[in-house]
Design an enzyme around this catalytic site. Structure first.
Site, mmCIF file in Angstrom:
data_model
loop_
_atom_site.group_PDB
_atom_site.id
_atom_site.type_symbol
_atom_site.label_atom_id
_atom_site.label_comp_id
_atom_site.label_asym_id
_atom_site.label_seq_id
_atom_site.Cartn_x
_atom_site.Cartn_y
_atom_site.Cartn_z
ATOM 1 N N ARG A 1 0.738 -1.125 -0.066
ATOM 2 C CA ARG A 1 -0.060 -0.072 0.118
ATOM 3 C C ARG A 1 0.803 1.248 -0.206
ATOM 4 O O ARG A 1 0.479 2.342 -0.518
ATOM 5 C CB ARG A 1 -0.887 -0.024 1.357
ATOM 6 C CG ARG A 1 -1.806 1.196 1.258
ATOM 7 C CD ARG A 1 -3.100 0.713 2.219
ATOM 8 N NE ARG A 1 -3.972 1.921 2.349
ATOM 9 C CZ ARG A 1 -4.277 2.802 3.297
ATOM 10 N NH1 ARG A 1 -3.084 2.497 4.520
ATOM 11 N NH2 ARG A 1 -5.191 3.517 3.289
ATOM 12 N N HIS B 1 0.391 4.290 -2.466
ATOM 13 C CA HIS B 1 -0.112 5.667 -2.247
ATOM 14 C C HIS B 1 1.112 6.494 -2.556
ATOM 15 O O HIS B 1 0.992 7.859 -2.963
ATOM 16 C CB HIS B 1 -0.322 5.602 -0.572
ATOM 17 C CG HIS B 1 -1.621 5.080 -0.293
ATOM 18 N ND1 HIS B 1 -2.392 5.585 0.816
ATOM 19 C CD2 HIS B 1 -2.502 4.614 -0.891
ATOM 20 C CE1 HIS B 1 -3.443 5.009 0.919
ATOM 21 N NE2 HIS B 1 -3.715 4.532 -0.172
ATOM 22 N N ASP B 2 2.508 6.086 -2.507
ATOM 23 C CA ASP B 2 3.522 6.835 -3.054
ATOM 24 C C ASP B 2 3.273 7.372 -4.591
ATOM 25 O O ASP B 2 3.169 8.482 -4.911
ATOM 26 C CB ASP B 2 4.691 6.230 -3.091
ATOM 27 C CG ASP B 2 6.150 7.097 -3.446
ATOM 28 O OD1 ASP B 2 5.713 8.306 -3.194
ATOM 29 O OD2 ASP B 2 6.881 6.476 -4.263
ATOM 30 N N GLY C 1 3.637 11.163 -8.569
ATOM 31 C CA GLY C 1 4.467 10.177 -9.003
ATOM 32 C C GLY C 1 5.209 9.240 -7.925
ATOM 33 O O GLY C 1 5.140 9.474 -6.898
ATOM 34 N N ASP D 1 7.862 8.888 -6.086
ATOM 35 C CA ASP D 1 8.994 9.693 -5.805
ATOM 36 C C ASP D 1 9.314 9.715 -4.218
ATOM 37 O O ASP D 1 10.157 10.463 -3.833
ATOM 38 C CB ASP D 1 8.817 11.213 -6.136
ATOM 39 C CG ASP D 1 7.874 11.814 -5.725
ATOM 40 O OD1 ASP D 1 6.915 10.932 -4.885
ATOM 41 O OD2 ASP D 1 7.744 13.215 -5.492
ATOM 42 N N SER E 1 7.530 10.698 -1.922
ATOM 43 C CA SER E 1 6.933 11.622 -1.094
ATOM 44 C C SER E 1 6.310 11.218 -0.053
ATOM 45 O O SER E 1 6.141 12.128 1.143
ATOM 46 C CB SER E 1 6.200 12.470 -2.179
ATOM 47 O OG SER E 1 5.164 11.732 -2.645
ATOM 48 N N ASN F 1 -3.839 8.688 4.791
ATOM 49 C CA ASN F 1 -2.601 7.916 5.269
ATOM 50 C C ASN F 1 -2.818 7.824 6.743
ATOM 51 O O ASN F 1 -2.983 6.819 7.434
ATOM 52 C CB ASN F 1 -1.514 8.490 4.785
ATOM 53 C CG ASN F 1 -1.359 8.295 3.212
ATOM 54 O OD1 ASN F 1 -1.585 7.227 2.673
ATOM 55 N ND2 ASN F 1 -0.621 9.161 2.625
ATOM 56 N N PRO G 1 -7.835 6.989 -4.647
ATOM 57 C CA PRO G 1 -9.228 6.947 -4.669
ATOM 58 C C PRO G 1 -9.783 6.646 -3.391
ATOM 59 O O PRO G 1 -9.313 6.473 -2.432
ATOM 60 C CB PRO G 1 -8.949 5.444 -5.502
ATOM 61 C CG PRO G 1 -7.697 4.982 -4.956
ATOM 62 C CD PRO G 1 -6.854 6.308 -4.842
ATOM 63 N N HIS H 1 -6.236 -6.058 -2.266
ATOM 64 C CA HIS H 1 -7.160 -6.296 -0.896
ATOM 65 C C HIS H 1 -7.462 -7.837 -0.463
ATOM 66 O O HIS H 1 -8.084 -7.934 0.092
ATOM 67 C CB HIS H 1 -8.518 -5.577 -1.213
ATOM 68 C CG HIS H 1 -8.250 -4.173 -1.140
ATOM 69 N ND1 HIS H 1 -9.411 -3.123 -1.372
ATOM 70 C CD2 HIS H 1 -6.953 -3.334 -1.000
ATOM 71 C CE1 HIS H 1 -8.703 -1.759 -1.530
ATOM 72 N NE2 HIS H 1 -7.272 -2.099 -1.167
ATOM 73 N N ASP I 1 -3.711 -13.619 -3.286
ATOM 74 C CA ASP I 1 -4.274 -14.523 -4.132
ATOM 75 C C ASP I 1 -5.579 -14.026 -4.704
ATOM 76 O O ASP I 1 -5.990 -12.831 -4.181
ATOM 77 C CB ASP I 1 -4.563 -15.737 -3.475
ATOM 78 C CG ASP I 1 -5.570 -15.860 -2.294
ATOM 79 O OD1 ASP I 1 -6.307 -14.697 -2.251
ATOM 80 O OD2 ASP I 1 -5.791 -16.878 -1.557
#
Ligand code: HEM
Ligand SMILES: *[C@@H]1O[C@H](CO)[C@@H](O)[C@H](O)[C@H]1NC(C)=O
Ligand SMILES: *[C@@H]1O[C@H](CO)[C@@H](O)[C@H](O)[C@H]1NC(C)=O
Length: 338
Positions: A68, A72-73, A78, A80, A82, A101, A169, A199, A266
């Site tokens: 995750r 999220h990065d 992009g 990077d 961050s 986050n 999202p 997920h 899976d």
């Protein structure tokens, strides 16, 4: 589309090591490769892999956290790194401190540890953004996915702003909204559905979904798209705030995203969706749209096809708006710009 497929197949077979990244890259100069550190830091993937393994053996949930983190990065400014910055020069809240986050991130210390070892082995060479990409792959493999090659050569950015995370999202989104959000990053609808299979591991905190159980709509307490048995199970883990159950709450306020094989990456996630056992609105939403429903059913019946597509889609995700060449920097400490 066909070209991309061929490229991915080549990568998978390990034939091709050097190619330009399409679509997602911010600028045309430079490209990512498999084995970018072959000469400058040959043991990089081994070092990251061992660090990830040590942590996952101790706590299997770290696998989910690392996958995750990379996602999220990549979605914000992009891939990077961050998401790893602790502070900005202006003192504005960072991505880490955002609502999306916040306290839900797991695995940050794994990245710090891998980085410390890499700085000892090859100083100022391996970017934090690449460590995130390697660690996500290693986490996926430890959770049961076949190994896929990881592109490298990303550089680290030096901006991280909490308000940018509105581009992530939402767990309350419809399939159409999810498709649009991923399309902005050059990721197709099928790839979005394939990536959502992440997920099949990890957890979510009650506030991400509990309105589906207690206060769905004025006229309907419960979301009709939840399997009623599953809903009863969820209500024990997430009692209505202020209710009697909440006073005796036995859980830590989290629920496994996949209730059956919660530590195995899976295609069980898709089988769950066909039974109304998607935890988030955004999971179950994939069954409400005709096109995404078809993809879900296909993935539910083809474990091998899903696994290959997941590796390929992680490639695409890992190439979103990357910094390359002399853009950005290679951070020495992942939590701060140099
Ligand atoms: C399709 C849109 C997506 C939405 C709306 C979404 C939303 C969420 C939410 C709300 C959580 C729970 C966070 C918490 O309460 O702790 C979560 C967890 C997670 N997500 Fe997603 N996600 C999406 C796509 C993805 C993608 C593309 C990946 C990776 C390829 C991913 C990987 C994960 C993982 C592994 C977890 C578990 C984290 C942990 O256990 O620490 N998600 N996601
Ligand atoms: C790095 O080494 C691997 C394994 O030998 C090879 O497949 C890859 O092409 C190399 N990459 C670069 C950029 O030299
Ligand atoms: C941010 O990165 C750029 C390179 O892209 C660099 O020139 C600049 O000095 C950096 N700023 C800070 C505050 O580190």
């Amino acid at each position: 589309m066909e070209g991309r497929l061929v490229v991915s197949l080549f990568l998978l077979l390990g034939f091709c090591s050097h190619f330009a990244v399409g679509g997602g890259s911010r600028k045309s100069k430079g490209h990512l490769n498999v084995g970018f550190y072959n000469h400058s830091c040959p043991r990089v993937e081994e070092i990251v892999g061992q660090t990830v393994m040590r942590h996952v053996m101790f706590n299997p949930g770290i696998s989910a956290g690392l996958i995750r983190l990379h996602f999220h990065d990549c979605f914000i400014r992009g891939c990077d790194a961050s998401i790893l910055l602790d502070a900005t020069p202006t003192g504005e809240p960072t991505e880490k401190e955002s609502q999306a986050n916040g306290h839900t991130l797991r695995g940050l210390d794994v990245i710090d540890e891998a980085k410390a070892q890499l700085e000892a082995e090859c100083p100022s060479t391996v970017s934090c953004a690449d460590i995130l990409a390697f660690a996500a792959r290693d986490a996926a493999v430890l959770a049961g996915l076949p190994r896929y090659p990881v592109l490298s050569g990303r550089r680290d950015g030096n901006v991280s702003l909490a308000y940018n995370t509105i581009k992530l999202p939402s767990p309350f989104a419809s399939a159409e909204e999810l498709t649009a959000v991923f399309a902005k990053k050059g990721i197709t609808q099928e790839e979005m559905v394939v990536l959502s299979g992440a997920h099949s591991i990890g957890q979510a905190h009650c506030p991400s979904f509990d309105y589906r159980l207690h206060n769905f709509k004025p006229e309907q307490r419960q979301d009709p798209s939840i399997d009623p048995l599953y809903a009863e199970y969820l209500k024990v883990a997430c009692p209505e705030p202020g209710s009697w159950g909440a006073d005796f709450m036995m859980s830590d306020g989290t629920v496994k995203l996949d209730s059956i094989t919660s530590n195995v990456l899976d295609n069980g996630y898709y089988a769950g969706l066909t039974m109304g056992r998607g935890l988030l609105t955004s999971d179950q939403a994939l069954m409400k749209n005709k096109k995404t429903r078809k993809i879900v059913r296909r993935m539910a019946f083809n474990p091998w096809q899903w696994a290959i597509k997941f590796g390929n889609a992680m490639h695409r995700l890992g190439a979103v708006d990357v910094l390359m060449g002399d853009e950005g920097e290679v951070r020495r400490f992942c939590r701060h710009v140099n």
